[in-house]
Design a protein around this motif. Structure first.
Motif, PDB file in Angstrom:
ATOM      1  N   THR A 267      -3.972   1.484  20.051  1.00 39.52           N
ATOM      2  CA  THR A 267      -3.692   2.610  20.941  1.00 39.52           C
ATOM      3  C   THR A 267      -2.422   2.302  21.720  1.00 39.52           C
ATOM      4  O   THR A 267      -1.787   1.265  21.515  1.00 39.52           O
TER       5      THR A 267
ATOM      6  N   GLY B 288     -15.095  14.157  20.646  1.00 38.64           N
ATOM      7  CA  GLY B 288     -14.179  14.521  21.737  1.00 38.64           C
ATOM      8  C   GLY B 288     -13.731  15.966  21.727  1.00 38.64           C
ATOM      9  O   GLY B 288     -13.903  16.685  22.727  1.00 38.64           O
ATOM     10  N   PRO B 289     -13.183  16.443  20.589  1.00 38.18           N
ATOM     11  CA  PRO B 289     -12.690  17.824  20.587  1.00 38.18           C
ATOM     12  C   PRO B 289     -13.803  18.851  20.846  1.00 38.18           C
ATOM     13  O   PRO B 289     -13.568  19.879  21.488  1.00 38.18           O
TER      14      PRO B 289
ATOM     15  N   HIS C 202     -15.446  16.890  37.469  1.00 39.64           N
ATOM     16  CA  HIS C 202     -15.705  15.639  36.755  1.00 39.64           C
ATOM     17  C   HIS C 202     -14.387  15.197  36.115  1.00 39.64           C
ATOM     18  O   HIS C 202     -13.696  16.000  35.471  1.00 39.64           O
TER      19      HIS C 202
ATOM     20  N   ARG D  48      -6.062  17.387  31.071  1.00 38.92           N
ATOM     21  CA  ARG D  48      -5.829  18.669  30.381  1.00 38.92           C
ATOM     22  C   ARG D  48      -6.971  19.654  30.646  1.00 38.92           C
ATOM     23  O   ARG D  48      -6.748  20.866  30.647  1.00 38.92           O
ATOM     24  N   ILE D  49      -8.178  19.139  30.879  1.00 37.37           N
ATOM     25  CA  ILE D  49      -9.303  20.040  31.209  1.00 37.37           C
ATOM     26  C   ILE D  49      -9.093  20.625  32.605  1.00 37.37           C
ATOM     27  O   ILE D  49      -9.205  21.839  32.817  1.00 37.37           O
TER      28      ILE D  49
ATOM     29  N   TRP E  45      -0.199   7.402  24.262  1.00 43.74           N
ATOM     30  CA  TRP E  45      -1.258   8.272  23.743  1.00 43.74           C
ATOM     31  C   TRP E  45      -2.285   8.555  24.842  1.00 43.74           C
ATOM     32  O   TRP E  45      -2.622   9.704  25.102  1.00 43.74           O
TER      33      TRP E  45
ATOM     34  N   ARG F 201      -2.612  12.292  26.451  1.00 43.68           N
ATOM     35  CA  ARG F 201      -3.793  13.054  25.996  1.00 43.68           C
ATOM     36  C   ARG F 201      -4.848  13.209  27.080  1.00 43.68           C
ATOM     37  O   ARG F 201      -5.696  14.095  26.994  1.00 43.68           O
TER      38      ARG F 201
ATOM     39  N   ASN G  94     -12.881   7.988  33.208  1.00 41.57           N
ATOM     40  CA  ASN G  94     -14.067   8.841  33.254  1.00 41.57           C
ATOM     41  C   ASN G  94     -15.273   7.967  33.622  1.00 41.57           C
ATOM     42  O   ASN G  94     -15.698   7.137  32.819  1.00 41.57           O
TER      43      ASN G  94
ATOM     44  N   CYS H 133     -22.746  13.248  32.774  1.00 42.95           N
ATOM     45  CA  CYS H 133     -21.606  13.524  33.683  1.00 42.95           C
ATOM     46  C   CYS H 133     -21.914  14.625  34.696  1.00 42.95           C
ATOM     47  O   CYS H 133     -21.159  14.802  35.650  1.00 42.95           O
TER      48      CYS H 133
ATOM     49  N   ARG I 117     -11.342   3.144  19.313  1.00 41.14           N
ATOM     50  CA  ARG I 117     -10.299   3.597  20.247  1.00 41.14           C
ATOM     51  C   ARG I 117     -10.528   5.025  20.751  1.00 41.14           C
ATOM     52  O   ARG I 117      -9.973   5.421  21.767  1.00 41.14           O
TER      53      ARG I 117
ATOM     54  N   ILE J  61     -16.511  18.401  22.733  1.00 34.55           N
ATOM     55  CA  ILE J  61     -16.831  18.347  24.161  1.00 34.55           C
ATOM     56  C   ILE J  61     -15.684  18.984  24.964  1.00 34.55           C
ATOM     57  O   ILE J  61     -15.906  19.658  25.969  1.00 34.55           O
ATOM     58  N   PHE J  62     -14.483  18.782  24.487  1.00 36.54           N
ATOM     59  CA  PHE J  62     -13.306  19.373  25.128  1.00 36.54           C
ATOM     60  C   PHE J  62     -13.444  20.902  25.145  1.00 36.54           C
ATOM     61  O   PHE J  62     -13.300  21.553  26.183  1.00 36.54           O
TER      62      PHE J  62
ATOM     63  N   PHE K  77     -19.726  18.285  33.978  1.00 36.33           N
ATOM     64  CA  PHE K  77     -19.999  18.751  32.616  1.00 36.33           C
ATOM     65  C   PHE K  77     -20.061  17.532  31.702  1.00 36.33           C
ATOM     66  O   PHE K  77     -19.365  16.543  31.957  1.00 36.33           O
TER      67      PHE K  77
ATOM     68  N   ALA L 221     -12.695  13.858  33.542  1.00 38.72           N
ATOM     69  CA  ALA L 221     -12.740  13.454  32.124  1.00 38.72           C
ATOM     70  C   ALA L 221     -11.355  13.459  31.494  1.00 38.72           C
ATOM     71  O   ALA L 221     -11.017  12.559  30.739  1.00 38.72           O
ATOM     72  N   ASN L 222     -10.573  14.494  31.819  1.00 38.00           N
ATOM     73  CA  ASN L 222      -9.288  14.642  31.143  1.00 38.00           C
ATOM     74  C   ASN L 222      -8.409  15.572  31.975  1.00 38.00           C
ATOM     75  O   ASN L 222      -8.848  16.671  32.340  1.00 38.00           O
TER      76      ASN L 222
HETATM   77  O1  UT7 Z   1     -17.455  12.844  30.257  1.00 33.91           O
HETATM   78  C1  UT7 Z   1     -18.086  13.703  29.358  1.00 33.91           C
HETATM   79  C2  UT7 Z   1     -17.190  14.811  29.016  1.00 33.91           C
HETATM   80  N1  UT7 Z   1     -16.150  14.297  28.133  1.00 33.91           N
HETATM   81  C3  UT7 Z   1     -15.045  15.008  27.981  1.00 33.91           C
HETATM   82  O2  UT7 Z   1     -14.865  16.009  28.608  1.00 33.91           O
HETATM   83  C4  UT7 Z   1     -14.057  14.566  26.930  1.00 33.91           C
HETATM   84  C5  UT7 Z   1     -13.478  15.770  26.244  1.00 33.91           C
HETATM   85  N2  UT7 Z   1     -12.583  15.437  25.157  1.00 33.91           N
HETATM   86  C6  UT7 Z   1     -11.329  14.963  25.373  1.00 33.91           C
HETATM   87  O3  UT7 Z   1     -10.951  14.744  26.510  1.00 33.91           O
HETATM   88  C7  UT7 Z   1     -10.418  14.792  24.181  1.00 33.91           C
HETATM   89  O4  UT7 Z   1     -10.993  15.425  23.057  1.00 33.91           O
HETATM   90  C8  UT7 Z   1     -10.118  13.295  23.842  1.00 33.91           C
HETATM   91  C9  UT7 Z   1      -9.245  12.679  24.912  1.00 33.91           C
HETATM   92  C10 UT7 Z   1     -11.425  12.525  23.715  1.00 33.91           C
HETATM   93  C11 UT7 Z   1      -9.380  13.199  22.504  1.00 33.91           C
HETATM   94  O5  UT7 Z   1      -8.177  13.959  22.594  1.00 33.91           O
HETATM   95  P1  UT7 Z   1      -7.795  14.968  21.414  1.00 33.91           P
HETATM   96  O6  UT7 Z   1      -6.512  15.547  21.753  1.00 33.91           O
HETATM   97  O7  UT7 Z   1      -8.975  15.902  21.249  1.00 33.91           O
HETATM   98  O8  UT7 Z   1      -7.623  13.997  20.185  1.00 33.91           O
HETATM   99  P2  UT7 Z   1      -8.434  13.933  18.813  1.00 33.91           P
HETATM  100  O9  UT7 Z   1      -9.797  13.366  19.016  1.00 33.91           O
HETATM  101  O10 UT7 Z   1      -8.330  15.259  18.116  1.00 33.91           O
HETATM  102  O11 UT7 Z   1      -7.554  12.877  18.024  1.00 33.91           O
HETATM  103  C12 UT7 Z   1      -6.184  13.155  17.694  1.00 33.91           C
HETATM  104  C13 UT7 Z   1      -5.599  11.940  16.993  1.00 33.91           C
HETATM  105  C14 UT7 Z   1      -6.454  11.433  15.844  1.00 33.91           C
HETATM  106  O12 UT7 Z   1      -5.563  10.983  14.845  1.00 33.91           O
HETATM  107  P3  UT7 Z   1      -5.223  11.912  13.572  1.00 33.91           P
HETATM  108  O13 UT7 Z   1      -6.542  12.166  12.909  1.00 33.91           O
HETATM  109  O14 UT7 Z   1      -4.613  13.161  14.137  1.00 33.91           O
HETATM  110  O15 UT7 Z   1      -4.271  11.070  12.790  1.00 33.91           O
HETATM  111  C15 UT7 Z   1      -7.172  10.246  16.425  1.00 33.91           C
HETATM  112  O16 UT7 Z   1      -7.511   9.279  15.445  1.00 33.91           O
HETATM  113  O17 UT7 Z   1      -5.498  10.845  17.917  1.00 33.91           O
HETATM  114  C16 UT7 Z   1      -6.121   9.694  17.349  1.00 33.91           C
HETATM  115  N3  UT7 Z   1      -6.672   8.904  18.449  1.00 33.91           N
HETATM  116  C17 UT7 Z   1      -5.974   7.946  19.061  1.00 33.91           C
HETATM  117  N4  UT7 Z   1      -4.726   7.486  18.898  1.00 33.91           N
HETATM  118  C18 UT7 Z   1      -4.299   6.494  19.707  1.00 33.91           C
HETATM  119  C19 UT7 Z   1      -7.905   8.992  18.992  1.00 33.91           C
HETATM  120  N5  UT7 Z   1      -8.022   8.095  19.991  1.00 33.91           N
HETATM  121  C20 UT7 Z   1      -6.836   7.429  20.064  1.00 33.91           C
HETATM  122  C21 UT7 Z   1      -6.347   6.398  20.876  1.00 33.91           C
HETATM  123  N6  UT7 Z   1      -5.085   5.968  20.678  1.00 33.91           N
HETATM  124  N7  UT7 Z   1      -7.091   5.857  21.863  1.00 33.91           N
END
Ligand code: UT7
Length: 330
Positions: free
Chosen positions: A29, A222-223, A257, A262-263, A33, A37, A287, A112, A151, A225-226, A317, A259-260
């Motif tokens: 990571t 992740g996506p 909460h 962007r939320i 990133w 993100r 988080n 959460c 990761r 829950i997002f 949430f 979490a992100n």
């Molecule tokens: O507390 C409970 C509530 N939780 C939440 O609200 C979390 C909600 N979700 C999120 O905040 C986001 O979905 C995340 C931060 C978890 C992920 O962000 P995303 O923009 O949805 O990324 P993604 O899961 O769609 O992954 C995009 C890319 C993937 O690579 P490819 O398939 O596009 O090549 C992942 O493998 O990012 C990659 N990736 C990473 N890269 C570098 C995932 N984690 C990492 C990382 N470092 N740590």
């Protein structure tokens, strides 16, 4: 006394701060990133602290601000999914450490959203006359259920505890609360602490819940829950505003909460409110699940941001799935 007010906040964080660069040494990571993100730059991770230690620190700070002694507490609720032990529960461990001998103690599991669910329960105890002074804590040591080779989850979470003291009051401090759950989508965020293993079980292994895999470590789509957060959070905030007769423009701060980023940013847009009104500490704490809202409130209180008469919306949430929002008057 008809009302319930929040008379003190406190936080307890582990000493060790782990940066995104530190994590880049462990998994594939980067600071770039993680920060773009999520907005997270560092988080606290428990090394020498137990959940009880963090809860005690948070509780003592909240009790000092509320000018409440341990013996005055007649209810302690700890919202957590990572108690030090399944038995005794985290709230009884906290009771013992505080010497709060007059309190009834139980844990509440709503991930959460846990702090809001626990606050709702405590205020009902008080309004119903079953308690006068309640300690509500959200605390998690999520680092113990993380897969440190994954990761997609291990970079997101942090450990910590936040506490609030609720007291019966002439004036009203909790103007409205709304909560909800959707168990049908719950497996999008799951973990299993223990496997079922007993003399009657023929094979060991993972538990199937309706043929769905349960992960030994924290698993999150992740996506999914997002998307859930982007839909449910604005709706639950609008619900609590409608219930209480306020508009988004009347609110001084939104404490969501953490979490992100962007939320938070998307919810601000949906509500047509400036992002400046959204308190942020996820950059420093990550988080922390049930702990994130009370930790943020404790920080705001310590920084002198909470002024008498201000209206604050808090919204949680996450796992379950669960969600909730409350309107607080300082
Ligand atoms: O507390 C409970 C509530 N939780 C939440 O609200 C979390 C909600 N979700 C999120 O905040 C986001 O979905 C995340 C931060 C978890 C992920 O962000 P995303 O923009 O949805 O990324 P993604 O899961 O769609 O992954 C995009 C890319 C993937 O690579 P490819 O398939 O596009 O090549 C992942 O493998 O990012 C990659 N990736 C990473 N890269 C570098 C995932 N984690 C990492 C990382 N470092 N740590």
């Amino acid at each position: 006394m008809a009302g319930v007010k929040i008379s003190g906040y406190g936080a307890g964080l582990p000493k060790l701060a782990v940066t995104n660069d530190d994590l880049a040494q462990i998994v594939d990571t980067s600071d770039e990133w993680i920060s773009t993100r999520t907005g997270i730059r560092e988080r606290r991770i428990a090394v020498d602290e137990t959940l009880t230690d963090l809860c005690v620190e948070a509780a003592k700070a909240a009790m000092a601000q509320a000018e409440v002694m341990a013996k005055d507490l007649d209810l302690i609720i700890v919202a957590t999914v990572t108690a030090d032990l399944p038995l005794p529960n985290a709230s009884c461990m906290l009771q013992r450490a505080l010497g709060a001998v007059n309190a009834t103690c139980f844990d509440l599991s709503a991930a959460c959203s846990g702090f809001i669910f626990a606050m709702n329960t405590a205020q009902m105890y008080i309004r119903g006359g079953a308690a006068k002074t309640a300690l509500v804590v959200g605390g998690e040591i999520l680092s113990k259920i993380l897969d440190w080779t994954d990761r997609s989850t291990c970079v997101l979470f942090g450990d910590g505890a936040g506490a609030a003291v609720l007291t019966a009051s002439e004036t009203e401090g909790i103007l409205g609360i709304t909560t909800g759950s959707d168990g049908a989508k719950g497996m999008a965020l799951n973990f299993m602490e223990r496997e079922i293993a007993n003399p009657f079980k023929k094979t060991s292994g993972k538990i199937d819940v309706d043929d769905m895999d349960v992960s030994r470590f924290l698993y999150m789509e992740g996506p999914e829950i997002f998307k859930f957060a982007l839909t449910k959070v604005p709706v639950s905030i609008s619900e609590v505003l409608k219930k209480t007769g306020y508009k988004a423009a009347d609110i001084d701060y939104f404490v969501l909460h953490q979490a992100n980023y962007r939320i938070l940013s998307s919810v601000a847009k949906r509500l047509h409110v400036s992002e400046d009104k959204f308190y942020v500490n996820l950059d420093r704490c990550g988080n922390t699940s049930a702990a994130s809202i009370p930790i943020a409130m404790a920080e705001m209180s310590r920084r002198g941001l909470l002024k008498k008469g201000m209206k604050i919306v808090i919204a949680g949430f996450g796992g379950g799935l669960t969600w909730g929002a409350a309107l607080i008057e300082v």
